[in-house]
Design an enzyme around this catalytic site. Structure first.
Site, PDB file in Angstrom:
ATOM      1  N   ARG A  50       6.516  -0.555  -4.107  1.00 17.90           N
ATOM      2  CA  ARG A  50       6.126  -1.158  -2.828  1.00 17.90           C
ATOM      3  C   ARG A  50       5.292  -2.424  -3.034  1.00 17.90           C
ATOM      4  NH1 ARG A  50       6.514   2.419   1.464  1.00 17.90           N
ATOM      5  NH2 ARG A  50       4.738   1.542   2.550  1.00 17.90           N
ATOM      6  N   GLU A  53      11.453 -15.425  -5.991  1.00 15.33           N
ATOM      7  CA  GLU A  53      10.801 -14.108  -6.085  1.00 15.33           C
ATOM      8  C   GLU A  53      10.748 -13.583  -7.512  1.00 15.33           C
ATOM      9  OE1 GLU A  53      11.802 -11.506  -2.165  1.00 15.33           O
ATOM     10  OE2 GLU A  53      13.529 -11.991  -3.389  1.00 15.33           O
ATOM     11  N   CYS A  80       0.811  -1.213   0.000  1.00 15.99           N
ATOM     12  CA  CYS A  80       0.000   0.000   0.000  1.00 15.99           C
ATOM     13  C   CYS A  80       0.850   1.271   0.000  1.00 15.99           C
ATOM     14  CB  CYS A  80      -0.957   0.065   1.181  1.00 15.99           C
ATOM     15  SG  CYS A  80      -2.210  -1.206   1.162  1.00 15.99           S
ATOM     16  N   TRP A 140      -2.395  -3.131  -1.789  1.00 15.82           N
ATOM     17  CA  TRP A 140      -1.928  -4.518  -1.764  1.00 15.82           C
ATOM     18  C   TRP A 140      -2.960  -5.265  -0.923  1.00 15.82           C
ATOM     19  CZ3 TRP A 140      -0.271  -8.296   1.689  1.00 15.82           C
ATOM     20  CH2 TRP A 140       0.509  -9.327   1.151  1.00 15.82           C
ATOM     21  N   ASN A 164      -3.481   2.594   4.679  1.00 18.48           N
ATOM     22  CA  ASN A 164      -2.415   1.595   4.603  1.00 18.48           C
ATOM     23  C   ASN A 164      -2.320   0.959   5.979  1.00 18.48           C
ATOM     24  OD1 ASN A 164      -0.040   0.164   4.500  1.00 18.48           O
ATOM     25  ND2 ASN A 164       1.293   1.949   4.318  1.00 18.48           N
ATOM     26  N   GLY A 165      -2.502  -0.362   6.059  1.00 24.04           N
ATOM     27  CA  GLY A 165      -2.452  -1.045   7.349  1.00 24.04           C
ATOM     28  C   GLY A 165      -3.615  -2.006   7.475  1.00 24.04           C
ATOM     29  N   LYS A 212       7.445  -4.518  -1.424  1.00 23.99           N
ATOM     30  CA  LYS A 212       8.778  -4.078  -1.014  1.00 23.99           C
ATOM     31  C   LYS A 212       8.820  -3.819   0.481  1.00 23.99           C
ATOM     32  CE  LYS A 212      12.949  -2.619  -1.729  1.00 23.99           C
ATOM     33  NZ  LYS A 212      13.882  -3.745  -1.918  1.00 23.99           N
ATOM     34  N   GLU A 240      19.629 -17.312   0.323  1.00 21.49           N
ATOM     35  CA  GLU A 240      19.301 -16.061  -0.355  1.00 21.49           C
ATOM     36  C   GLU A 240      19.177 -16.276  -1.866  1.00 21.49           C
ATOM     37  OE1 GLU A 240      18.176 -13.304   0.343  1.00 21.49           O
ATOM     38  OE2 GLU A 240      18.765 -11.933  -1.230  1.00 21.49           O
ATOM     39  N   LYS A 270      15.812 -15.469  -3.960  1.00 22.09           N
ATOM     40  CA  LYS A 270      15.828 -14.559  -5.112  1.00 22.09           C
ATOM     41  C   LYS A 270      15.207 -15.224  -6.341  1.00 22.09           C
ATOM     42  CE  LYS A 270      17.380 -10.721  -3.939  1.00 22.09           C
ATOM     43  NZ  LYS A 270      16.567 -11.021  -2.769  1.00 22.09           N
ATOM     44  N   HIS A 302      19.906 -35.466   3.657  1.00 21.63           N
ATOM     45  CA  HIS A 302      18.774 -35.860   4.508  1.00 21.63           C
ATOM     46  C   HIS A 302      17.438 -35.483   3.895  1.00 21.63           C
ATOM     47  CE1 HIS A 302      21.693 -36.944   7.521  1.00 21.63           C
ATOM     48  NE2 HIS A 302      22.283 -35.774   7.301  1.00 21.63           N
TER      49      HIS A 302
END
Ligand code: G6P
Length: 611
Positions: free
Chosen positions: A27, A491, A2, A73, A99-100, A606, A484, A488, A507
């Site tokens: 965002r 995403e 948002c 969002w 926003n929230g 974001k 990471e 990536k 394992h």
């Protein structure tokens, strides 16, 4: 997550609001809208991108000097035109963006429904707006007073901006838990989730604090607390240029940000590291040095990529400072009643400084007496402000949703901190300390060198872009880098990927290995080198395809791997700052090859300002 924008002043509001929304697209959002005041309220909103909304408004009379805009969002209710913000109140006289999350919205909705209210959307935000309107009408008060009364009943997080059709040049704003910046101009004011919508107009901003309410007209900014007492706004000067939030000739922000790393790492070291003099200057660490030296434990809380930086720091701090370190997902830490002892230090790692889970986690730890240290990129952000001390990563604005340059900035700051504490504590020899300082000093140059062969990664990406899944393996300092790398790829390319400690692969994940599975080994020269060579053999024995990130001069792994990418030699403590970069590039090039909108991948945000 948002984005909110507002403007009131002598200029046309609509172009400023739309441009501001485009700046906040990074965002993450799924629908968008604007509300304009001009002899009444006009609200336009739509599922999809800001540019799509803009197209539908061509030819409309959008003249107005006061307006608000939103990128949503979705949380409560699917992405759709009717769930998009701004919402209009039942009477049509008020419009609001939010926003929230309003946690007790169901209860408020029930109360309003009993009074005969009906709702046009599925959102918690529309409930709050009608709750405010209901108070305004029943108490015969103005909007400001109604907002104050309403917010005392609300639980959750919010930034709200409201327009009232009877007050043509006024925006009412309030904040708790989500970010709000107000830009001060001459005869105009700007509002934003961050400073990017107002950068070309003003450098003077006010960061609104929790439980504050702002009444904004072109000529006046009145800040109050929820008790209706006036607060003097604290004006800060922005140290950011417009160029920092533009693509500068790159096809995507993500690529620009990957390639900026030699200079962002340098900026992070600048003024702090003096290898020749053997010093690290970090005011925030110095201020809390006794606490660090005597810490019984350090707990690192973070989310996403920042959590991976925390994992690397765990290895480094334990190795150099001999302080036990725990790395926690902020979302788990905040709810699980953790043991926090006197003398524990919490390090919050966050690019945005606004991640809701990290913010609440440190607020709770603070209540229990822990010292809070923030490693944050966005200057003036909420986490930076509530921390007892901190160090900025100085990576500059990061616009691509996937964190790249902020991550290497976090590694640099956390490594400098570890070195400084180790030196003060006496847990590192002078020789090792001095060597590591020179090693750190050389990182920007090494990153620059390795980026020169970025095209090789492009070729590797072409080769593996159709793979349905991938495995990333590493050991020691490179284990978090494997995590990471996998994050990536997920995403940015939507390929399922898992990161694992290379030895732990036996394992479970080894069951996935066949002649189709790409396995990325982060295998730079370190104490584990021979061990990871054996792990590569285990994958090759099962016909897996091995892509290896190795140190220049490695004579063993290139003979085993299907594809190799070389990074310059570095001490194992610095290796993650180098080995992560080819993995950033890999996800970028695979994403682009697959046609993914790499700067704004689906569903991601974001700045995750809801829990
Ligand atoms: C989101 C972003 C990630 C980021 C994470 C934590 O998921 O997409 O890139 O790592 O939030 O954000 P922070 O701002 O706290 O580092």
């Amino acid at each position: 997550m948002c984005g909110i924008v507002g403007y009131t002043g002598y200029r046309e509001a609509y172009p400023i609001v739309i441009k501001g929304l485009k700046r906040l697209e990074y965002r993450g959002y799924d629908s968008t809208g604007v509300a304009l005041l001009n002899g009444g309220l006009k609200v336009y909103k739509k599922k999809g991108r800001v540019a799509e909304l803009e197209e539908t408004l061509v030819g409309k009379d959008l003249h107005s000097h006061t307006g608000i805009g939103h990128t949503r969002w979705a949380t409560h209710g699917e992405p759709s035109d009717r769930n998009a913000h701004p919402h209009s109140s039942a009477s049509g006289k008020l419009a609001m963006i939010h926003n929230g999350i309003i946690e007790n919205y169901a209860q408020l909705k029930q109360e309003l429904t009993k009074k005969g209210y009906t709702f046009k959307s599925d959102t918690d935000s529309e409930v709050l707006l009608n709750f405010i309107e209901d108070i305004k009408e029943n108490n015969h008060c103005d909007l400001e007073e109604a907002v104050r009364v309403a917010l005392k009943r609300v639980t959750g997080a919010y930034v709200i901006l409201l327009l009232d059709d009877s007050k043509p040049d006024t925006i009412i704003a309030a904040r708790k838990g989500s970010p709000l910046v107000i830009g001060i101009g001459k005869g105009e004011h700007f509002l934003g989730s961050d400073a990017s919508p107002m950068l070309e107009y003003t450098k003077e901003v006010v960061y609104v604090n929790d439980y504050e309410l702002a009444i904004i007209t072109p000529d006046q900014l009145i800040l109050k607390n929820l008790g209706n007492e006036k607060i003097t706004p604290f004006v800060t000067k922005l140290d950011m240029e417009l160029a920092a939030i533009e693509k500068g000739g790159y096809e995507h922000f993500m690529l620009k940000e990957i390639f900026e790393q030699p200079s962002t790492i340098y900026d992070c070291l600048r003024g702090r590291l003096d290898a020749a003099a053997g010093t690290i200057t970090m005011a925030g660490v110095e201020k809390n040095i006794e606490a660090f030296k005597n810490a019984g434990r350090i707990i690192i809380v973070a989310c996403g990529t920042s959590w991976h930086a925390g994992l690397v720091a765990e290895y480094i701090i334990e190795e150099l400072c001999r302080i036990p370190v725990e790395v926690e997902y902020a979302s788990e830490f905040r709810y699980r009643n953790p043991v926090i002892n006197k003398g524990d230090i919490i390090i919050a790692v966050s690019q945005s400084g606004e991640t809701a889970d990290t913010l609440v986690a440190i607020e709770k730890a603070k209540e229990q007496g822990a010292v809070i240290f923030g490693v944050v990129n966005v200057v003036g952000s909420s986490i930076a402000r509530i921390s007892d001390g901190g160090a900025y990563t100085h990576a500059g604005p990061e616009i691509g949703v996937a964190s790249t340059k902020a991550f290497t900035g976090q590694l640099v700051v956390l490594t400098m901190m570890a070195l400084k504490i180790a030196k003060e504590k006496g847990t590192i020899s002078q020789e090792r300390y001095s060597n590591l300082l020179f090693e750190l000093d050389a990182v920007p140059e090494k990153v620059e060198a390795l980026l020169k062969s970025a095209d090789q990664i492009k070729l590797i990406a072409e080769k593996y872009k159709t793979a349905p899944s991938a495995l990333f393996l590493g050991r020691g300092y490179n284990f978090p880098i494997a995590l990471e790398g996998a994050l990536k790829l997920k995403e940015i390319s939507y390929i399922h990927a898992e990161g694992y400690p290379a030895a732990e692969m036996k394992h479970g994940p080894i069951a996935l290995v066949d002649d189709q599975l790409p396995v990325v080994f982060v295998a730079t020269k370190d104490a584990y080198h021979e061990k990871i060579v054996s792990n590569i053999q285990e994958i090759k024995a099962r016909k897996g395809k091995v892509i290896a990130i190795v140190t220049e001069g490695d004579e063993v792994i290139p003979g085993l791997a299907d594809d190799v990418y070389y990074v310059p030699h570095a001490d194992e403590i610095m290796a993650p700052m180098l080995s992560v970069i080819p993995l950033q590039l890999l996800s970028y090039y695979v994403g682009v090859a697959k046609g993914v909108d790499v700067d704004k991948p689906r569903n991601l945000a974001k700045s995750v300002t809801v829990e």
